[in-house]
Motif scaffolding. Structure first.
Motif, PDB file in Angstrom:
ATOM      1  N   UNK A 133      23.109  -3.723 -14.595  1.00 24.86           N
ATOM      2  CA  UNK A 133      22.035  -2.746 -14.417  1.00 24.86           C
ATOM      3  C   UNK A 133      20.669  -3.419 -14.572  1.00 24.86           C
ATOM      4  N   UNK A 134      20.521  -4.227 -15.609  1.00 27.88           N
ATOM      5  CA  UNK A 134      19.248  -4.898 -15.850  1.00 27.88           C
ATOM      6  C   UNK A 134      18.910  -5.870 -14.721  1.00 27.88           C
ATOM      7  N   UNK A 135      19.896  -6.660 -14.321  1.00 28.70           N
ATOM      8  CA  UNK A 135      19.644  -7.637 -13.262  1.00 28.70           C
ATOM      9  C   UNK A 135      19.343  -6.932 -11.946  1.00 28.70           C
ATOM     10  N   UNK A 136      20.089  -5.840 -11.670  1.00 29.63           N
ATOM     11  CA  UNK A 136      19.829  -5.081 -10.453  1.00 29.63           C
ATOM     12  C   UNK A 136      18.423  -4.501 -10.432  1.00 29.63           C
ATOM     13  N   UNK A 137      17.971  -3.976 -11.571  1.00 30.41           N
ATOM     14  CA  UNK A 137      16.610  -3.446 -11.657  1.00 30.41           C
ATOM     15  C   UNK A 137      15.593  -4.558 -11.480  1.00 30.41           C
ATOM     16  N   UNK A 138      15.895  -5.721 -12.027  1.00 34.75           N
ATOM     17  CA  UNK A 138      15.017  -6.887 -11.896  1.00 34.75           C
ATOM     18  C   UNK A 138      14.890  -7.305 -10.432  1.00 34.75           C
ATOM     19  N   UNK A 139      16.019  -7.326  -9.714  1.00 33.54           N
ATOM     20  CA  UNK A 139      16.019  -7.685  -8.295  1.00 33.54           C
ATOM     21  C   UNK A 139      15.214  -6.672  -7.490  1.00 33.54           C
ATOM     22  N   UNK A 140      15.473  -5.393  -7.717  1.00 35.39           N
ATOM     23  CA  UNK A 140      14.773  -4.350  -6.966  1.00 35.39           C
ATOM     24  C   UNK A 140      13.264  -4.400  -7.213  1.00 35.39           C
ATOM     25  N   UNK A 141      12.878  -4.546  -8.492  1.00 32.88           N
ATOM     26  CA  UNK A 141      11.451  -4.551  -8.833  1.00 32.88           C
ATOM     27  C   UNK A 141      10.732  -5.705  -8.165  1.00 32.88           C
ATOM     28  N   UNK A 142      11.303  -6.899  -8.239  1.00 34.06           N
ATOM     29  CA  UNK A 142      10.639  -8.062  -7.655  1.00 34.06           C
ATOM     30  C   UNK A 142      10.605  -7.987  -6.139  1.00 34.06           C
ATOM     31  N   UNK A 143      11.661  -7.466  -5.537  1.00 32.04           N
ATOM     32  CA  UNK A 143      11.650  -7.310  -4.080  1.00 32.04           C
ATOM     33  C   UNK A 143      10.583  -6.300  -3.670  1.00 32.04           C
ATOM     34  N   UNK A 144      10.490  -5.191  -4.412  1.00 33.30           N
ATOM     35  CA  UNK A 144       9.483  -4.175  -4.095  1.00 33.30           C
ATOM     36  C   UNK A 144       8.076  -4.732  -4.265  1.00 33.30           C
ATOM     37  N   UNK A 145       7.830  -5.439  -5.373  1.00 30.88           N
ATOM     38  CA  UNK A 145       6.499  -6.004  -5.628  1.00 30.88           C
ATOM     39  C   UNK A 145       6.123  -6.998  -4.530  1.00 30.88           C
ATOM     40  N   UNK A 146       7.082  -7.832  -4.109  1.00 31.05           N
ATOM     41  CA  UNK A 146       6.803  -8.820  -3.055  1.00 31.05           C
ATOM     42  C   UNK A 146       6.402  -8.120  -1.762  1.00 31.05           C
ATOM     43  N   UNK A 147       7.155  -7.090  -1.379  1.00 32.33           N
ATOM     44  CA  UNK A 147       6.879  -6.391  -0.119  1.00 32.33           C
ATOM     45  C   UNK A 147       5.590  -5.590  -0.220  1.00 32.33           C
ATOM     46  N   UNK A 148       5.434  -4.838  -1.320  1.00 32.46           N
ATOM     47  CA  UNK A 148       4.257  -3.986  -1.480  1.00 32.46           C
ATOM     48  C   UNK A 148       2.978  -4.816  -1.496  1.00 32.46           C
ATOM     49  N   UNK A 149       3.004  -5.963  -2.179  1.00 25.82           N
ATOM     50  CA  UNK A 149       1.803  -6.794  -2.280  1.00 25.82           C
ATOM     51  C   UNK A 149       1.424  -7.454  -0.969  1.00 25.82           C
ATOM     52  N   UNK A 150       2.341  -7.527  -0.037  1.00 28.65           N
ATOM     53  CA  UNK A 150       2.028  -8.136   1.257  1.00 28.65           C
ATOM     54  C   UNK A 150       1.456  -7.122   2.253  1.00 28.65           C
ATOM     55  N   UNK A 151       1.337  -5.862   1.856  1.00 31.52           N
ATOM     56  CA  UNK A 151       0.715  -4.881   2.741  1.00 31.52           C
ATOM     57  C   UNK A 151      -0.733  -5.294   3.009  1.00 31.52           C
ATOM     58  N   UNK A 152      -1.198  -5.169   4.258  1.00 32.13           N
ATOM     59  CA  UNK A 152      -2.501  -5.725   4.655  1.00 32.13           C
ATOM     60  C   UNK A 152      -3.695  -4.856   4.288  1.00 32.13           C
TER      61      UNK A 152
END
Length: 379
Positions: free
Chosen positions: A142-161
């Motif tokens: 659960x912790x690792x899955x949340x870690x993966x989701x959070x970092x993937x979301x942050x990476x994608x969200x921060x690349x919005x122009x």
């Protein structure tokens, strides 16, 4: 320990750059524990109160993600010649503070893109680690899955122009490179940031309402806060663009006046009477200023043996502004004046290590006001 001179509690350093937990970080930690803890407790009733400890561990993983993101910015910034002052994890994720603006579109783009890339790498590492954890270790998964989701979301969200996201800085760099104007890049990225803010609220709040659903209060509040963060950051970029266009209308040469240079050991009788005199020490470092009126006062016979050091007015630290040429705009002068604050009245302009003259803050302000008037009249 936090004090008035620090933005929070220092965790450590990275290549001499201090890393802080900002004073607002506990707010996000409490929110995460208060929202994630009950979800863990519902999914794993046997944990009892330990569910909130699991939520606390998640806040630590989130802190690691933020620090990794900002550390990537800091390291590439140092590589590109930036003076990095600090890394701070705060309520809005984090920020890395620099003493200088971006030096080129390429530097700006590189510094911006590595933050999301760091989160993408963490997401990939977490995804690989997840495959090595047995299904019987559900809490760890659960912790690792949340870690993966959070970092993937942050990476994608921060690349919005749009500003102030990293993708906004990348868009700014692209427009800057294409047009040769940083102001144009900031303006485009700033307005795109405002569009993103509106779209974010529309997607998370308005869209459910149009479908007949009632958005949860928690998500509405966070959507508005994030949209507000985007709107304010975008507005700051637009304001910087407008200021940059104004500064570009005034050249250093337009506000510069000549000055003489003299060692602080020189006798007053050796100094010119009709100009300002910049006083330097034995190492050639300028530290004082003598106005023509002061030299006239020192012309009395009893003051003939007075040296420049006794007559000079000590100038505040930061009064020297370095510029590549007197034909550039006054951006560097404005920034130097802002850094020193209200204690300064004169700036010493230096070109290629040699004093070029003085600029009065009042004259600089008047020149900018005059440059702004045609633009206001034409609206």
């Amino acid at each position: 320990m936090a004090n008035a001179d620090r933005p929070g509690w220092q965790l450590g350093t990275l290549r001499d750059v201090p890393i802080y937990i900002g004073r607002t970080w506990p707010i996000i930690a409490v929110v995460i524990i208060a929202t994630f803890g009950p979800q863990v407790a519902d999914a794993y009733p046997d944990l009892g109160g330990a569910a909130y400890f699991v939520a606390f561990l998640y806040t630590l993983l989130l802190l690691l993600s933020v620090v990794a993101h900002e550390a990537a910015h800091a390291l590439v910034g140092q590589w590109r010649g930036y003076h990095v002052r600090r890394i701070v994890a705060d309520l809005w994720g984090g920020h890395t503070a620099y003493d200088t603006d971006d030096s080129s579109p390429m530097s700006s783009a590189l510094v911006a893109v590595v933050g999301p890339l760091a989160n993408a790498v963490l997401a990939l590492a977490g995804w690989l680690a997840l495959h090595g954890v047995g299904h019987d270790r559900e809490v760890a998964r659960l912790l690792i899955g949340a870690f993966v989701f959070t970092n993937a979301f942050v990476a994608i969200f921060n690349l919005l122009p749009g500003m102030p996201l990293d993708g906004g800085f990348i868009l700014d760099a692209v427009v800057w490179r294409a047009t040769g104007s940083r102001s144009a890049g900031l303006l485009v990225a700033g307005w795109c940031g405002r569009v993103l803010a509106v779209l974010f609220v529309a997607w998370t709040v308005v869209r459910p309402l149009l479908r007949g659903d009632t958005p949860q209060t928690f998500y509405v509040l966070w959507s508005v806060l994030i949209a507000g963060f985007l709107w304010v950051g975008a507005g700051n970029a637009i304001a910087r663009a407008k200021a940059g266009r104004l500064f570009a209308r005034v050249r250093v040469r337009d506000v510069l006046r000549q000055a003489a240079i003299a060692p602080d050991t020189a006798l007053v009788t050796q100094l010119p009477r009709n100009t300002d005199v910049v006083v330097v020490d034995r190492q050639g470092v300028p530290w004082g200023l003598i106005a023509p009126a002061d030299l006239l006062q020192a012309a009395r016979p009893e003051l003939q043996d007075v040296r420049a050091a006794a007559l000079a007015r000590v100038q505040p630290a930061g009064w020297v502004a370095q510029v590549p040429s007197v034909d550039v705009d006054v951006t560097a002068l404005v920034r130097a004046a802002q850094n020193v604050g209200g204690a300064i009245q004169e700036l010493l302009v230096v070109v290629d290590g040699q004093p070029a003259g003085l600029v009065a803050i009042q004259v600089l302000g008047d020149a900018l006001a005059a440059a702004e008037r045609p633009a206001v009249a034409s609206v």
